[in-house]
Design an enzyme around this catalytic site. Structure first.
Site, PDB file in Angstrom:
ATOM      1  N   HIS A  44      47.689-129.359 -15.553  1.00  0.00           N
ATOM      2  CA  HIS A  44      47.643-128.782 -14.276  1.00  0.00           C
ATOM      3  C   HIS A  44      47.414-127.460 -14.467  1.00  0.00           C
ATOM      4  O   HIS A  44      46.620-126.759 -13.597  1.00  0.00           O
ATOM      5  CB  HIS A  44      49.053-129.143 -13.383  1.00  0.00           C
ATOM      6  CG  HIS A  44      49.040-128.478 -12.295  1.00  0.00           C
ATOM      7  ND1 HIS A  44      48.635-129.034 -10.900  1.00  0.00           N
ATOM      8  CD2 HIS A  44      49.657-127.265 -11.770  1.00  0.00           C
ATOM      9  CE1 HIS A  44      48.839-128.312 -10.033  1.00  0.00           C
ATOM     10  NE2 HIS A  44      49.494-127.000 -10.405  1.00  0.00           N
ATOM     11  N   GLU A  57      58.065-132.483 -13.454  1.00  0.00           N
ATOM     12  CA  GLU A  57      56.936-132.072 -12.519  1.00  0.00           C
ATOM     13  C   GLU A  57      56.753-130.395 -12.918  1.00  0.00           C
ATOM     14  O   GLU A  57      56.745-129.827 -12.211  1.00  0.00           O
ATOM     15  CB  GLU A  57      57.309-131.974 -11.144  1.00  0.00           C
ATOM     16  CG  GLU A  57      57.769-133.549 -10.664  1.00  0.00           C
ATOM     17  CD  GLU A  57      58.018-133.716  -9.230  1.00  0.00           C
ATOM     18  OE1 GLU A  57      57.180-133.191  -8.455  1.00  0.00           O
ATOM     19  OE2 GLU A  57      58.829-134.283  -8.676  1.00  0.00           O
ATOM     20  N   HIS A  95      54.443-127.351 -13.462  1.00  0.00           N
ATOM     21  CA  HIS A  95      53.424-126.920 -12.714  1.00  0.00           C
ATOM     22  C   HIS A  95      52.890-125.346 -13.492  1.00  0.00           C
ATOM     23  O   HIS A  95      52.460-125.347 -14.512  1.00  0.00           O
ATOM     24  CB  HIS A  95      53.647-126.588 -11.239  1.00  0.00           C
ATOM     25  CG  HIS A  95      53.673-128.133 -10.542  1.00  0.00           C
ATOM     26  ND1 HIS A  95      52.491-128.718 -10.256  1.00  0.00           N
ATOM     27  CD2 HIS A  95      54.639-128.893  -9.921  1.00  0.00           C
ATOM     28  CE1 HIS A  95      52.849-129.963 -10.039  1.00  0.00           C
ATOM     29  NE2 HIS A  95      54.093-129.933  -9.388  1.00  0.00           N
ATOM     30  N   GLU A 145      59.010-128.343 -10.921  1.00  0.00           N
ATOM     31  CA  GLU A 145      59.538-128.597  -9.490  1.00  0.00           C
ATOM     32  C   GLU A 145      60.682-129.104  -9.164  1.00  0.00           C
ATOM     33  O   GLU A 145      61.050-129.281  -7.893  1.00  0.00           O
ATOM     34  CB  GLU A 145      58.299-129.319  -8.734  1.00  0.00           C
ATOM     35  CG  GLU A 145      57.991-128.790  -7.369  1.00  0.00           C
ATOM     36  CD  GLU A 145      56.746-129.384  -6.694  1.00  0.00           C
ATOM     37  OE1 GLU A 145      56.656-129.689  -5.641  1.00  0.00           O
ATOM     38  OE2 GLU A 145      55.879-129.446  -7.645  1.00  0.00           O
TER      39      GLU A 145
END
Length: 291
Positions: free
Chosen positions: A225, A265, A267, A282
């Site tokens: 990401h 999660e 990022h 996240e």
């Protein structure tokens, strides 16, 4: 070793993270409309913005000593001082969806408009200019200043890397891999721009003349990401589906580090003043990795 520091409720974020001029980590709480600050000693503060639904996303230090960030959901650019005073500025294109943001050599902030196929520029006093791209539905995403003084950006749905000069001249470089869906990118210590391909499970770099090299990841479904570069020139990137952080050297050697909590999660990520890597999870935490 990887440790996790809880910084917010599990459904708040964080999403983007950067090092501020004060040496602290500043991060966006995308689902809560807040900006957070985390010191290397673990002290955390939060600053509420004027809208809980504004969607603060990517954050970066500005040339004026403040932090600048995109507000994806209410289509504004935000600014917050290191003592927590925040303002915001509307972008001209309605529903533009600002996402990536970076400071440039002209002492302005440049940003992407994902919904509008435009690159924006905002001065530190809030004057905004937009430059249309020669593509449709390309979803410009991350943006960074290159070693040539231009801004480089990813076209997530356009499957290309773009370059825009300070006077608005645009060049696009298509990726070799179809449907690679590039997202994050960062200027490397080797004079190249490094990027991740969330759709193809690869890391790549592009030379200033447009030559592209791609490196497949061990798990092509890991969905990389964001990417950043440390002081030694090693690139670090998050793997959202892989629940891990990866590193890649200039010659393409890859290592991976699993995050302690499942479904984290990951990022945005940034290298702190202590030399450790900090990763926005996240699920309400910031991970610290020290190799």
């Amino acid at each position: 070793m990887i440790t996790e520091v809880p910084v917010a409720e599990a459904d708040a974020g964080p999403y983007g993270i950067t090092v501020g001029p004060d040496g602290a980590l500043w991060f966006t709480l995308v689902h809560a409309g807040r900006i957070g600050r985390l010191t290397p000693y673990g002290a955390c503060e939060q600053y509420a913005l004027d809208s809980a639904d504004c969607g603060p996303t990517v954050i970066t230090p500005g040339p004026d000593g403040a932090l600048w960030f995109t507000r994806y959901r209410d289509h504004r650019i935000g600014r917050i001082t290191t003592d927590g005073q925040a303002v915001s500025f509307a972008v001209p294109t309605a529903e533009g969806g600002p996402f990536g943001i970076a400071a440039a050599a002209d002492d302005a902030l440049w940003f992407t408009l994902t919904n509008a196929d435009r690159i924006g520029r905002i001065t530190t006093d809030g004057q905004v200019t937009e430059f249309p791209l020669p593509v449709d539905h390309a979803f410009p995403s991350a943006i960074t200043a290159g070693p040539d003084g231009a801004l480089w950006f990813t076209l997530n749905q356009g499957n290309a890397i773009g370059r825009i000069t300070l006077d608005g001249e645009v060049t696009l470089h298509p990726l070799p891999t179809p449907q690679a869906a590039p997202v994050g990118l960062s200027a490397g210590a080797d004079g190249k721009l490094w990027f991740v391909e969330i759709g193809a499970g690869q890391v790549g770099h592009i030379d200033l003349d447009g030559a592209i090299t791609e490196f497949p990841l061990p798990d092509r479904s890991a969905r990389p990401h964001a990417i950043t570069v440390d002081s030694a020139g090693t690139c670090w990137f998050t793997q959202w589906a892989g629940n891990s952080v990866g590193s890649i050297t200039a010659d393409g050697r890859i290592e991976e580090y699993a995050l302690p909590s499942p479904g984290s999660e990951p990022h945005g990520l940034a290298v702190g003043v202590d030399g450790a890597l900090y990763v926005a999870l996240e699920t309400g935490a910031v991970a610290r990795l020290k190799v």
